[in-house]
Design a protein around this motif. Structure first.
Motif, short mmCIF file in Angstrom:
data_model
loop_
_atom_site.label_atom_id
_atom_site.label_comp_id
_atom_site.label_asym_id
_atom_site.label_seq_id
_atom_site.Cartn_x
_atom_site.Cartn_y
_atom_site.Cartn_z
N LEU A 94 0.82 -1.21 0.00
CA LEU A 94 0.00 0.00 0.00
C LEU A 94 0.85 1.27 0.00
N ASP A 97 1.95 1.72 -3.45
CA ASP A 97 0.82 1.78 -4.38
C ASP A 97 0.91 0.73 -5.48
N ARG A 103 6.84 -1.86 -9.83
CA ARG A 103 7.34 -0.49 -9.66
C ARG A 103 8.77 -0.34 -10.18
#
Length: 124
Positions: A94, A97, A103
């Protein structure tokens, strides 16, 4: 070969080998590793075969250094448990994200994940 070029080639070879081993530990495909390093899948195949190395003056070399930094940080944080590191990379975070493995496809994302893990390590 000049005396100055030899250490650079040795660094390139060492980092290239480390990046290949990391990608093996984390089960990264050639396409995924190519995306992370900003290379073509064909170049990554040559990297895996040991017929080419990352250029110390390139962004790919810099991305490889960050990938090594991330590996070392996770290794220290998770007690050298490669399966735990792989699970962490593939689990939605979280704070980040998304999944850390997704990522790291951009240099900015790779740096953010490295910073996140380093920050978390500093708290422990």
């Amino acid at each position: 070969m000049s005396v100055l070029a030899r250490p650079l080639q040795e660094k390139a070879g060492a980092l290239s080998g480390a990046v290949v081993r990391i990608s093996d530990f984390w089960s990264l495909s050639n396409a995924k590793l190519a995306t992370v390093l900003g290379l073509s899948p064909a170049t990554v195949s040559r990297l895996r075969a040991g017929t080419t190395a990352l250029d110390p003056a390139s962004k790919s070399f810099e991305a490889g250094q960050f990938l090594l930094r991330l590996f070392r940080s996770l290794d220290a944080l998770l007690g050298s448990d490669d399966n735990a590191a792989k699970a962490w990379l593939n689990t939605v975070n979280l704070d980040l994200d998304g999944k850390p493995i997704d990522r790291i496809d951009t240099m900015r994302g790779l740096m953010e994940v490295c910073d996140y893990v380093d920050f978390y390590r500093a708290r422990v």
